[in-house]
Design a protein around this motif. Structure first.
Motif, PDB file in Angstrom:
ATOM      1  N   ASP A  93       0.826  -1.215  -0.011  1.00 45.43           N
ATOM      2  CA  ASP A  93       0.005  -0.023  -0.144  1.00 45.43           C
ATOM      3  C   ASP A  93       0.789   1.501   0.179  1.00 45.43           C
ATOM      4  OD1 ASP A  93      -2.486  -1.288  -0.152  1.00 45.43           O
ATOM      5  OD2 ASP A  93      -2.612  -1.280   1.987  1.00 45.43           O
ATOM      6  N   LYS A  98       1.668   1.807  -3.518  1.00 45.27           N
ATOM      7  CA  LYS A  98       0.570   2.221  -4.252  1.00 45.27           C
ATOM      8  C   LYS A  98       0.347   3.696  -4.015  1.00 45.27           C
ATOM      9  CE  LYS A  98      -4.477   1.097  -5.015  1.00 45.27           C
ATOM     10  NZ  LYS A  98      -5.587   0.198  -4.592  1.00 45.27           N
ATOM     11  N   THR A 133       0.638   6.752  -6.701  1.00 40.29           N
ATOM     12  CA  THR A 133      -0.520   7.575  -7.027  1.00 40.29           C
ATOM     13  C   THR A 133      -0.323   9.119  -6.973  1.00 40.29           C
ATOM     14  OG1 THR A 133      -2.126   5.843  -6.212  1.00 40.29           O
ATOM     15  CG2 THR A 133      -2.881   8.047  -6.252  1.00 40.29           C
TER      16      THR A 133
END
Length: 259
Positions: free
Chosen positions: A216, A219, A223
């Motif tokens: 995460d 990610k 992003t």
């Protein structure tokens, strides 16, 4: 109950999840390494308010007063429905006493800017502090987010943007690399630099809170790095900061590399 697991002018752009309009104002950074400037805050109104001298307020004060932190801490204090959850995450070069001091500063600012809010987040140059009446561990937060950028533009935006993205992507790979050789204070944190034309250098940093999983973290960083064109197109410096991860880049050193 308790558990722990160069002066430049910049623009700050809060990204609001519901409100379409964007707020702009000038923010000044006092120095490169020693500044712990206030950046932004968010009162989480959906979490409700507590009353003065209530059990929630007592639990919150107890949690803060009994906390000493070196670089990161996730804390829980009290029982439902008055449980208080808190995370303090300091920048990778702001550990030890500097981190502990940042907690005190952040909490004081949070109480002033979000009085009686059960949930709130405040960001400083050297730390993030969040409080909540519900747990948020392992939850990636990209809703609470803002941009900051230097008003000066580079001569060749396309080339500079590509190099900035390349540096931040490389740092993300290193920050999310698993390995026993990484100390806890450096987990999910990576500084670095890249040579530009002539004697110029590009300096960068990426970091995630240690509340989220390694995948995460990647990610989250991927992003916000993808938002470079919206945030900082052709700007000499900039950052995107969220509740779970952040990056910053400048054409001058901004981290304390002597610690």
């Amino acid at each position: 109950m308790f558990s722990s697991s160069v002066s430049e002018r910049t623009i700050l752009v809060p990204i609001l999840a519901v409100v379409a309009t964007q707020l702009l104002f000038i923010h000044s950074v006092a120095s490169v390494n020693d500044t712990n400037a206030y950046l932004y805050h968010k009162c989480l109104e959906k979490d409700g308010k507590y009353k003065s001298k209530s059990l929630y307020e007592k639990n919150l004060n107890s949690l803060i007063s009994n906390t000493s932190v070196k670089d990161y801490l996730y804390g829980v204090y009290g029982y439902r429905p008055d449980t208080v959850y808190m995370v303090i995450q300091c920048r990778g070069d702001a550990y030890g006493s500097r981190c502990d001091t940042c907690l005190s500063t952040a909490y004081s600012e949070l109480r002033k800017r979000c009085p009686m809010n059960k949930g709130a987040i405040v960001w400083f140059d050297q730390c993030l502090l969040r409080i909540s009446p519900t747990t948020f561990i392992n939850e990636m937060d990209l809703k609470n987010k803002f941009y900051m950028y230097n008003m000066k533009k580079v001569r060749d935006p396309a080339s500079f943007n590509a190099k900035t993205k390349a540096l931040l992507t490389k740092l993300t790979k290193e920050a999310t690399r698993k390995g026993s050789e990484r100390s806890p204070a450096q987990e999910y944190y990576e500084p670095g630099d890249m040579k530009l034309d002539g004697k110029m250098k590009l300096y960068g940093m990426v970091q995630c809170t240690r509340l989220i999983w390694n995948t995460d973290c990647k990610k989250c960083l991927d992003t916000i790095i993808g938002e470079l064109p919206n945030c900082c197109d052709g700007k000499e410096g900039g950052r995107v900061v969220s509740g779970s991860c952040n990056f910053r880049y400048e054409i001058y050193p901004f981290l304390d590399t002597q610690r």
